[in-house]
Design an enzyme around this catalytic site. Structure first.
Site, short mmCIF file in Angstrom:
data_model
loop_
_atom_site.label_atom_id
_atom_site.label_comp_id
_atom_site.label_asym_id
_atom_site.label_seq_id
_atom_site.Cartn_x
_atom_site.Cartn_y
_atom_site.Cartn_z
N TYR A 126 -14.45 -10.99 3.17
CA TYR A 126 -15.17 -9.78 2.72
C TYR A 126 -16.48 -10.15 2.02
O TYR A 126 -17.50 -9.48 2.19
CB TYR A 126 -14.30 -8.95 1.77
CG TYR A 126 -13.21 -8.20 2.50
CD1 TYR A 126 -13.49 -7.04 3.23
CD2 TYR A 126 -11.90 -8.66 2.50
CE1 TYR A 126 -12.50 -6.36 3.92
CE2 TYR A 126 -10.90 -7.99 3.20
CZ TYR A 126 -11.21 -6.85 3.90
OH TYR A 126 -10.23 -6.18 4.59
N ARG A 176 -7.29 11.25 -6.65
CA ARG A 176 -8.45 10.55 -6.09
C ARG A 176 -9.73 11.38 -6.23
O ARG A 176 -10.80 10.86 -6.51
CB ARG A 176 -8.16 10.23 -4.62
CG ARG A 176 -9.27 9.64 -3.81
CD ARG A 176 -9.38 8.14 -4.07
NE ARG A 176 -10.24 7.47 -3.11
CZ ARG A 176 -11.56 7.36 -3.24
NH1 ARG A 176 -12.16 7.91 -4.27
NH2 ARG A 176 -12.26 6.71 -2.35
N ASP A 199 -7.13 -3.06 -6.20
CA ASP A 199 -7.54 -3.54 -4.88
C ASP A 199 -7.87 -5.03 -4.97
O ASP A 199 -8.23 -5.52 -6.04
CB ASP A 199 -8.76 -2.77 -4.36
CG ASP A 199 -8.92 -2.98 -2.87
OD1 ASP A 199 -8.25 -2.30 -2.09
OD2 ASP A 199 -9.70 -3.88 -2.48
N ARG A 227 -3.54 7.40 0.79
CA ARG A 227 -4.03 8.65 1.32
C ARG A 227 -2.98 9.51 1.97
O ARG A 227 -3.24 10.65 2.28
CB ARG A 227 -5.17 8.33 2.29
CG ARG A 227 -6.33 7.68 1.56
CD ARG A 227 -7.26 6.96 2.49
NE ARG A 227 -6.69 5.68 2.88
CZ ARG A 227 -7.30 4.81 3.66
NH1 ARG A 227 -8.49 5.09 4.13
NH2 ARG A 227 -6.73 3.67 3.97
N ARG A 275 0.82 -1.21 0.00
CA ARG A 275 0.00 0.00 0.00
C ARG A 275 0.86 1.27 0.00
O ARG A 275 0.73 2.14 0.84
CB ARG A 275 -0.92 0.02 1.23
CG ARG A 275 -1.79 -1.18 1.34
CD ARG A 275 -3.13 -0.94 0.66
NE ARG A 275 -4.14 -1.70 1.37
CZ ARG A 275 -5.06 -1.16 2.14
NH1 ARG A 275 -5.17 0.13 2.24
NH2 ARG A 275 -5.91 -1.90 2.76
O1 1CP Z 1 0.01 0.86 -2.92
C1 1CP Z 1 -1.15 0.60 -3.13
O2 1CP Z 1 -2.07 1.36 -2.88
C2 1CP Z 1 -1.36 -0.71 -3.82
C3 1CP Z 1 -2.70 -1.03 -4.11
C4 1CP Z 1 -3.52 -1.69 -3.01
C5 1CP Z 1 -3.34 -2.96 -2.48
C6 1CP Z 1 -2.18 -3.91 -2.68
C7 1CP Z 1 -4.70 -1.16 -2.46
C8 1CP Z 1 -5.26 0.17 -2.75
N1 1CP Z 1 -5.29 -2.13 -1.68
C9 1CP Z 1 -4.46 -3.24 -1.66
C10 1CP Z 1 -4.70 -4.53 -1.01
C11 1CP Z 1 -5.84 -4.66 -0.05
N2 1CP Z 1 -7.09 -4.11 -0.11
C12 1CP Z 1 -5.80 -5.53 1.06
C13 1CP Z 1 -4.64 -6.45 1.38
C14 1CP Z 1 -3.53 -5.75 2.10
C15 1CP Z 1 -3.89 -5.24 3.47
O3 1CP Z 1 -4.17 -6.08 4.35
O4 1CP Z 1 -3.87 -4.03 3.63
C16 1CP Z 1 -7.05 -5.44 1.71
C17 1CP Z 1 -7.49 -6.16 2.97
C18 1CP Z 1 -7.86 -4.53 0.96
C19 1CP Z 1 -9.28 -4.15 1.23
C20 1CP Z 1 -9.42 -2.69 1.38
N3 1CP Z 1 -9.37 -1.79 0.34
C21 1CP Z 1 -9.57 -1.93 2.58
C22 1CP Z 1 -9.56 -2.52 3.98
C23 1CP Z 1 -10.92 -2.64 4.55
C24 1CP Z 1 -10.92 -3.18 5.96
O5 1CP Z 1 -11.07 -4.39 6.15
O6 1CP Z 1 -10.77 -2.38 6.89
C25 1CP Z 1 -9.65 -0.57 2.23
C26 1CP Z 1 -9.86 0.60 3.12
C27 1CP Z 1 -9.50 -0.51 0.80
C28 1CP Z 1 -9.47 0.72 -0.04
C29 1CP Z 1 -8.12 1.03 -0.60
N4 1CP Z 1 -7.40 0.15 -1.41
C30 1CP Z 1 -6.25 0.76 -1.83
C31 1CP Z 1 -6.23 2.10 -1.29
C32 1CP Z 1 -5.16 3.12 -1.57
C33 1CP Z 1 -7.40 2.26 -0.53
C34 1CP Z 1 -7.86 3.52 0.15
C35 1CP Z 1 -8.86 4.16 -0.76
C36 1CP Z 1 -9.01 5.63 -0.66
O7 1CP Z 1 -9.81 6.05 0.18
O8 1CP Z 1 -8.43 6.37 -1.46
#
Ligand code: 1CP
Length: 323
Positions: free
Chosen positions: A128, A15, A52, A6, A2
């Site tokens: 999920y 975004r 994602d 943000r 990640r």
């Molecule tokens: O660098 C990067 O941003 C790479 C892209 C990336 C990756 C590898 C994102 C973007 N998400 C992920 C993987 C991901 N997504 C995981 C596995 C890794 C981890 O455990 O963190 C999981 C569980 C998710 C699910 C997810 N997507 C959540 C978590 C929800 C929870 O259970 O609390 C969230 C908040 C997202 C949204 C998301 N995905 C990525 C970003 C940058 C964001 C934030 C979105 C935003 O508001 O801009």
């Protein structure tokens, strides 16, 4: 892990231009841009695709949306009937924009860094899909798996197929390393961990390796504790990402002899910065940098992280001379 996100002002600006988060993931112009942002700032050796893990349930036909300030919301899958409405047929067509993003990134990066693709592991995706959102104790998914293991296996099997196909297609389009995120592996007891984390991941790694020989696979069974070792030995991953609770000395002794270790700076130490960051980084490098190792966080970067702390971290890692 990640890298984008943000904590970077340039990410937040892009975004704002996207209607919603999934649309953002499916718009190559925007996804390419935010993938490259942290690389331009810090010049990491690896660049992780911006997407994602939940694009897979979306592509299988489940309703997925990202509610503002609330994270993902899915129309829950809770019966055999719900599973039967999902379909692999449209997976690659639906994810075509992600493959387009990968092709463009591969041209932009052209060998200057490793392009890392990824997917969620079946267990974490199932959590999920069944719960309908994050932030749970995964109780519904765990109960279903105990009460009706054959039904639950049906969902896992579908996700094994989807994940394998998706990862292979990412490689065909230009990714050079893949990572499998099992973020909710740590909620499972031992037998369930073996059944729902190790077994499906072993199947994916085996099929992936047959199709893409030589492409490294990194697994991330977050919270696996002492089961990290069995996970590595049985799944056959080339590298394992360890979370921040794993003692580095243990990782060195138990894991580094059998695979590459990735990790495991506490993301909160990166928020704190200062001496805590310097000390923790040196402790990890001092123990692990002598063997096969990828420096990383133990979990995703927090939105409140000051970008200058990331710059300091990159400087510390790059300047490390095996002291
Ligand atoms: O660098 C990067 O941003 C790479 C892209 C990336 C990756 C590898 C994102 C973007 N998400 C992920 C993987 C991901 N997504 C995981 C596995 C890794 C981890 O455990 O963190 C999981 C569980 C998710 C699910 C997810 N997507 C959540 C978590 C929800 C929870 O259970 O609390 C969230 C908040 C997202 C949204 C998301 N995905 C990525 C970003 C940058 C964001 C934030 C979105 C935003 O508001 O801009």
């Amino acid at each position: 892990m990640r890298q984008a996100g943000r904590y970077l002002p340039e990410y937040r600006r892009v975004r704002e231009r996207a209607e919603d988060f999934l649309r953002f993931c499916y718009t190559p112009d925007l996804a390419v841009e935010v993938t490259l942002q942290p690389w331009r700032r810090y010049g990491m050796d690896g660049v992780i695709l911006f997407s994602d893990i939940l694009v897979v349930p979306d592509a299988l036909g489940q309703a997925v949306r990202f509610a503002e300030g609330q994270g993902p919301v899915l129309e829950p899958v809770r019966s055999v009937g719900d599973i039967s409405r999902l379909s692999l047929d449209r997976l690659c067509g639906h994810l075509a924009p992600v493959f387009e993003t990968i092709r463009r990134l591969s041209r932009e990066i052209s060998g200057d860094a490793a392009l890392i693709g990824f997917a969620g592991a079946p267990w974490t995706l199932a959590v999920y899909m069944v719960e309908g959102h994050g932030g749970t104790d995964c109780g519904r998914a765990r109960t279903w798996a105990y009460n009706a293991p054959v039904e639950f296996q049906g969902l896992i099997d579908l996700l094994v197929d989807a994940t394998t196909t998706y990862l292979i297609e990412q490689v065909k389009n230009g990714v050079e390393v893949v990572q499998i995120f099992d973020s909710w592996a740590g909620v499972l007891g031992e037998s369930q961990f073996r059944q729902w984390v190790i077994a499906p991941t072993t199947e994916i790694v085996g099929r992936f390796r047959a199709a893409c020989p030589g492409v490294p696979v990194i697994g991330f069974p977050r919270g696996a504790g002492v089961l990290y070792k069995d996970y590595v030995e049985q799944t056959g991953v080339d590298g394992v990402s360890v979370d921040s609770t794993v003692p580095v000395q243990w990782a060195r002794e138990a894991l580094q002899g059998i695979c590459t270790v990735q990790g495991n700076l506490d993301n909160q130490a990166l928020v704190a910065g200062g001496q805590a960051l310097d000390r923790e980084t040196a402790r990890i490098l001092g123990t692990l940098a002598g063997g096969p190792f990828i420096f990383n966080l133990g979990h995703g970067i927090l939105p409140e992280t000051p970008p200058e702390h990331v710059a300091r971290l990159a400087e510390l890692v790059r300047g490390w001379a095996g002291r």
